[in-house]
Every structure is written in structure tokens, then in C-alpha cells.
Design an enzyme around this catalytic site. Structure first.
Site, PDB file in Angstrom:
ATOM      1  N   GLY A  15      26.628  31.899  -2.299  1.00 11.62           N
ATOM      2  CA  GLY A  15      25.680  31.280  -3.233  1.00 11.62           C
ATOM      3  C   GLY A  15      24.874  32.357  -3.935  1.00 11.62           C
ATOM      4  O   GLY A  15      24.503  33.349  -3.329  1.00 11.62           O
ATOM      5  N   ARG A  88      40.170  33.023   4.569  1.00 14.38           N
ATOM      6  CA  ARG A  88      40.362  31.560   4.686  1.00 14.38           C
ATOM      7  C   ARG A  88      40.508  30.978   3.283  1.00 14.38           C
ATOM      8  O   ARG A  88      39.797  30.078   2.892  1.00 14.38           O
ATOM      9  CB  ARG A  88      39.151  30.934   5.384  1.00 14.38           C
ATOM     10  CG  ARG A  88      38.943  31.400   6.814  1.00 14.38           C
ATOM     11  CD  ARG A  88      37.685  30.784   7.371  1.00 14.38           C
ATOM     12  NE  ARG A  88      37.651  29.350   7.147  1.00 14.38           N
ATOM     13  CZ  ARG A  88      36.551  28.593   7.248  1.00 14.38           C
ATOM     14  NH1 ARG A  88      35.403  29.136   7.579  1.00 14.38           N
ATOM     15  NH2 ARG A  88      36.600  27.299   7.036  1.00 14.38           N
ATOM     16  N   ASP A 125      25.795  35.984   5.135  1.00 20.76           N
ATOM     17  CA  ASP A 125      26.492  36.219   6.413  1.00 20.76           C
ATOM     18  C   ASP A 125      28.009  36.074   6.269  1.00 20.76           C
ATOM     19  O   ASP A 125      28.770  36.857   6.845  1.00 20.76           O
ATOM     20  CB  ASP A 125      25.939  35.306   7.512  1.00 20.76           C
ATOM     21  CG  ASP A 125      26.184  33.833   7.226  1.00 20.76           C
ATOM     22  OD1 ASP A 125      25.930  33.421   6.071  1.00 20.76           O
ATOM     23  OD2 ASP A 125      26.622  33.098   8.114  1.00 20.76           O
ATOM     24  N   THR A 147      20.360  36.465   0.181  1.00 22.57           N
ATOM     25  CA  THR A 147      20.421  35.005   0.315  1.00 22.57           C
ATOM     26  C   THR A 147      18.996  34.474   0.245  1.00 22.57           C
ATOM     27  O   THR A 147      18.077  35.068   0.817  1.00 22.57           O
ATOM     28  CB  THR A 147      21.074  34.496   1.622  1.00 22.57           C
ATOM     29  OG1 THR A 147      20.749  33.099   1.775  1.00 22.57           O
ATOM     30  CG2 THR A 147      20.620  35.215   2.873  1.00 22.57           C
ATOM     31  N   ASP A 149      18.131  32.016   1.775  1.00 21.55           N
ATOM     32  CA  ASP A 149      17.857  31.411   3.086  1.00 21.55           C
ATOM     33  C   ASP A 149      17.180  32.391   4.056  1.00 21.55           C
ATOM     34  O   ASP A 149      16.597  31.962   5.054  1.00 21.55           O
ATOM     35  CB  ASP A 149      19.162  30.925   3.738  1.00 21.55           C
ATOM     36  CG  ASP A 149      19.914  29.940   2.869  1.00 21.55           C
ATOM     37  OD1 ASP A 149      19.279  29.317   2.000  1.00 21.55           O
ATOM     38  OD2 ASP A 149      21.133  29.791   3.062  1.00 21.55           O
ATOM     39  N   ASP A 151      18.497  34.213   6.240  1.00 22.02           N
ATOM     40  CA  ASP A 151      19.005  33.965   7.600  1.00 22.02           C
ATOM     41  C   ASP A 151      20.006  35.014   8.078  1.00 22.02           C
ATOM     42  O   ASP A 151      20.776  34.765   9.003  1.00 22.02           O
ATOM     43  CB  ASP A 151      19.625  32.555   7.686  1.00 22.02           C
ATOM     44  CG  ASP A 151      20.826  32.392   6.767  1.00 22.02           C
ATOM     45  OD1 ASP A 151      21.065  33.282   5.932  1.00 22.02           O
ATOM     46  OD2 ASP A 151      21.523  31.367   6.869  1.00 22.02           O
ATOM     47  N   ARG A 193      19.947  26.029   4.836  1.00 19.54           N
ATOM     48  CA  ARG A 193      20.996  25.801   5.853  1.00 19.54           C
ATOM     49  C   ARG A 193      20.370  25.526   7.225  1.00 19.54           C
ATOM     50  O   ARG A 193      19.507  24.690   7.335  1.00 19.54           O
ATOM     51  CB  ARG A 193      21.970  26.972   5.905  1.00 19.54           C
ATOM     52  CG  ARG A 193      22.796  27.122   4.659  1.00 19.54           C
ATOM     53  CD  ARG A 193      23.997  27.960   4.900  1.00 19.54           C
ATOM     54  NE  ARG A 193      23.642  29.262   5.426  1.00 19.54           N
ATOM     55  CZ  ARG A 193      24.523  30.178   5.758  1.00 19.54           C
ATOM     56  NH1 ARG A 193      25.796  29.930   5.629  1.00 19.54           N
ATOM     57  NH2 ARG A 193      24.141  31.343   6.224  1.00 19.54           N
TER      58      ARG A 193
HETATM   59  O1  F6P Z   1      23.084  29.760   1.288  1.00 24.01           O
HETATM   60  C1  F6P Z   1      22.425  29.416   0.138  1.00 24.01           C
HETATM   61  C2  F6P Z   1      22.449  27.957  -0.074  1.00 24.01           C
HETATM   62  O2  F6P Z   1      21.708  27.746  -1.241  1.00 24.01           O
HETATM   63  C3  F6P Z   1      21.963  27.087   1.080  1.00 24.01           C
HETATM   64  O3  F6P Z   1      20.568  27.074   1.223  1.00 24.01           O
HETATM   65  C4  F6P Z   1      22.567  25.769   0.741  1.00 24.01           C
HETATM   66  O4  F6P Z   1      22.765  24.958   1.873  1.00 24.01           O
HETATM   67  C5  F6P Z   1      23.874  26.152   0.134  1.00 24.01           C
HETATM   68  O5  F6P Z   1      23.755  27.474  -0.330  1.00 24.01           O
HETATM   69  C6  F6P Z   1      24.297  25.258  -1.006  1.00 24.01           C
HETATM   70  O6  F6P Z   1      25.560  25.619  -1.438  1.00 24.01           O
HETATM   71  P1  F6P Z   1      26.263  25.001  -2.714  1.00 24.01           P
HETATM   72  O7  F6P Z   1      25.906  25.925  -3.863  1.00 24.01           O
HETATM   73  O8  F6P Z   1      27.689  25.035  -2.381  1.00 24.01           O
HETATM   74  O9  F6P Z   1      25.719  23.633  -2.960  1.00 24.01           O
END
Ligand code: F6P
Length: 377
Positions: A15, A88, A125, A147, A149, A151, A193
Site C-alpha cells: 500500500g 505468491r 512487512d 507504512t 500502519d 507495524d 491492520r
Molecule cells: O497497510 C496499509 C493499509 O492501508 C492498511 O492499513 C489497510 O488495511 C490496507 O493497507 C488496505 O489495503 P487496500 O489498499 O488493498 O485496500
């Protein structure tokens, strides 16, 4: 001894997060000082694995001119995807189903065919796990942690987080005034997340009355009681910040889309769940807002621009010093490197006994548990 680096590749994976362009710019400028040419792989590794899908040149020369004036821009000029893990890689079968295929060996071959000597992989990660896998297959690689997040393990902070928290805080500030005027409960769902960093920090900064984290399964009755106590004091509005990964004790996470071939599960919906339960339990008018991808967009904060630039320059420094298979990291005020193997596939959640959680409790913020000791279990 490894041959000298002449051509350096940069890829952004997962992301997007504010600060990616600042990091790309820093890598290009620092590499340029050493006489290395930079090349950007588009859309994660799709620039190599699925070049026909890229609308532009799948591997693009990143000159100083190409990165001019991008440091303050959100997003990534290279594009990104969280569905392009080479280990993957999703592959559509004739019967329409999608399976996973390991294309990492092919990726290393394509990388070498292009005359690329080393890789700076900017990601979260998942990307660090990919970087580690490619390192094990012989690629010279340094990871840069990003990120919203926050995390990632073994770094005090990732870039993107500060910008996301700043924007979420501004949203909460705005929601206070409308909630106050209408005497409502407003539930704010944040991304993050399985970690509650964004919810915790934005909730604290924005003066939320309840903060619900994935790390502390909550009891909705406790939140309703806290709101009732505020009402009894004549404080008729309440702001509840809930992380997308939060869940009721004994219950389950709200999932928008289950995990599938080459992709992780998508979380979301807990805000609406909490809104409905609180409306029922308190009899008050409740509303919920999902901040979602707004947290990922927009310009990076000054902090994120600086940390992204420091990480980018440090990645080039590490490669020049002969390091590989490492991630640059923020350790206190200093930049260091840690083995990718220590980071790959691991995440860092909010420690429930950390000072910020403790402070929240001491300020009387409801964490959704009756006995503060519950928060430590
Ligand atoms: O890891 C970043 C993040 O924005 C998370 O907080 C969220 O759950 C996820 O990506 C959303 O991903 P997508 O862009 O696939 O909706």
C-alpha cells in the site's frame, strides 16, 4: 568480492504511504553522488513480471530531473501494488480460478538481464519478506521501511505514519464540533491492520473519549457506560476511535474481503458495528465515519519527508559499504541497519503496557475494558 554497483533499481511495494516519493528522490540523489544510475520498476515488480500491464515504460530511468520536485507529493511516481508478491504471484487458471505461483527465480533472472546490480526495496512487512527471499536467491538488496500502519518490527517508526496520524487528528478535531452541536456519538474507524498505532495516536491527539485497539479486545457495554457517564456530567457528545482490526472480546474481526490467492484479507466495518451497538445501548444518535484510504493520500508531513530522505540516503550508504540483506531502521535518533531476516513477515503491535496506553488510561480515556488490568491480558 561483489562487482561495483553501476545500475541501481528502486521498487515501491504494498500500500502506498506519504513519503514514498521523498524516499525515491533521496535514493536517486544519493546514488547519483556516487555515479550510480537509478532505474525504477513500475507497479511493484509488475514492471518486470507483467510489463504489458504497465501503461508506461515498465522500467524507467530515474534521473535527477525525473525526481525533481516530487519530495512533497503523496503517492509514488513508480506505482505500487499489494497483489504482486513474486513468491505468491496470482495466476488465473483456464477455469477462472486464481492460484499462486512462485516467480521469484524468474524475477531474479529478469533483473540481471536488465543489467541491474542492486535493489532498494521500499515497502512494509510483506515487501521486507520479499526482499529477504530475493536476497537469499543472490540479489543485492536493502529494504526501506514504509507504512502508515507503523507495524514494522525493528524500527521505531516507519514513514507515512506521522502524516496519517496528523490527518486523522484533523478529522477528529472536525468531528468534535459537529458531534458536540448535535449531541451525538461519532465513531471514527481508522486503518492500521492488526495494530492500533494510528487509532491510539490520533485518538490521543484528537481528544477521543474512547479508543478501541486490536490489541485490547473490547466490551461494548463498557464503552456505552463511559458514554452514559459523560452524558450524566452534561457532556453530551462522545468521540470513539476504533482501529479497523479491533474486535469485541470473544467476537471476531470485521472483514470486507477474505484473503485469496496472492492477497491478504481486507479489514473494515467495525466502525459501523460499534455505531449500531452503541445506538442500541445508549439510545443516543450515533454516526460512524471510515477514514480509510484518505489516511494514505495527500502530502507527507515534514517529519515523514525527513525520515524518508534519511532512510533513502542510508540505503545507498549501506549498499556502498557492501551491506546487503538488511533494512534501514530508525533506532532512537540514529539510523541503523538490521538483517531483513529479523524483520521479514513480522509485525509490531501496540504493547498494551506502553506509556501511551498507560497515559490514555490515566487521562480517563475508555479503552473498552472495565478493569484496567484486562488491558494487560
Ligand atoms: O497497510 C496499509 C493499509 O492501508 C492498511 O492499513 C489497510 O488495511 C490496507 O493497507 C488496505 O489495503 P487496500 O489498499 O488493498 O485496500
Amino acid at each position: 568480492m561483489e562487482p561495483a554497483i553501476r545500475r541501481l533499481a528502486i521498487v515501491t511495494g504494498g500500500g502506498d504511504a506519504p513519503g514514498l516519493n521523498a524516499a525515491i528522490r533521496a535514493v536517486v540523489l544519493a546514488a547519483g553522488q556516487r555515479g550510480w544510475a537509478c532505474h525504477g520498476i513500475r507497479d511493484g515488480f509488475n514492471g518486470l513480471l507483467a510489463p504489458a500491464q504497465c501503461l508506461d515504460e515498465p522500467v524507467v530511468a530515474l534521473t535527477v530531473q525525473a525526481v525533481h520536485g516530487i519530495g512533497h507529493l503523496g503517492g509514488t511516481i513508480l506505482g505500487s501494488t499489494n497483489r504482486g508478491n513474486p513468491m505468491r504471484y496470482p495466476r488465473r487458471q483456464d477455469d477462472g480460478t486464481v492460484s499462486e505461483q512462485d516467480r521469484s527465480g524468474e524475477l531474479v533472472g529478469l533483473f540481471r538481464q536488465r543489467g541491474l546490480d542492486a535493489l532498494v526495496m521500499i515497502g512494509g512487512d510483506g515487501s521486507m519478506a520479499i526482499a529477504e527471499g530475493l536476497y537469499r536467491q543472490g540479489l543485492r538488496v536493502v529494504g526501506v521501511p514504509k507504512t502508515i500502519d507503523n507495524d514494522l518490527d525493528r524500527t521505531q517508526q516507519t514513514f507515512g505514519f506521522d502524516s496519517a496520524v496528523a490527518f486523522a487528528t484533523e478529522c477528529i478535531d472536525r468531528l468534535h464540533t459537529t458531534a458536540d452541536s448535535q449531541h451525538r456519538v461519532v465513531v471514527v474507524e481508522t486503518m492500521g491492520r492488526y495494530a492500533g498505532w494510528i487509532a491510539l495516536h490520533a485518538g490521543m491527539a484528537g481528544g477521543a473519549h474512547a479508543i478501541l485497539l486490536p490489541e485490547i479486545p473490547f466490551d461494548i457495554g463498557v464503552v456505552a457506560d463511559a458514554i452514559a457517564r459523560r452524558d450524566a456530567h452534561g457532556w453530551r457528545h462522545s468521540i470513539v476511535v476504533v482501529a479497523e482490526g479491533a474486535l469485541p472480546a470473544g467476537g471476531r474481526r470485521e472483514v470486507l474481503e477474505a484473503a485469496g490467492a496472492g492477497r491478504a484479507e481486507r479489514l473494515g466495518g467495525i466502525g459501523a458495528w460499534v455505531e449500531a451497538r452503541l445506538a442500541e445501548a445508549t439510545g443516543k444518535e450515533c454516526r460512524s465515519v471510515v477514514l480509510g484510504h484518505l489516511l494514505r493520500g495527500g502530502p507527507p508531513s515534514a517529519f515523514d519527508r525527513i525520515i524518508a530522505a534519511r532512510f533513502g540516503a542510508a540505503a545507498v550508504r549501506a549498499l556502498a559499504a557492501g551491506e546487503s540483506g538488511v533494512m534501514v531502521t530508525l533506532a532512537g535518533q540514529a539510523i541503523a541497519t538490521v538483517p531483513l531476516a529479523d524483520v521479514a513477515g513480522r509485525t509490531r503491535r501496540v504493547p498494551v503496557d506502553c506509556d501511551t496506553v498507560r497515559t490514555a488510561r490515566e487521562l480517563g480515556i475508555c479503552l473498552g475494558v472495565r478493569d484496567p488490568a484486562d488491558a494487560r491480558r
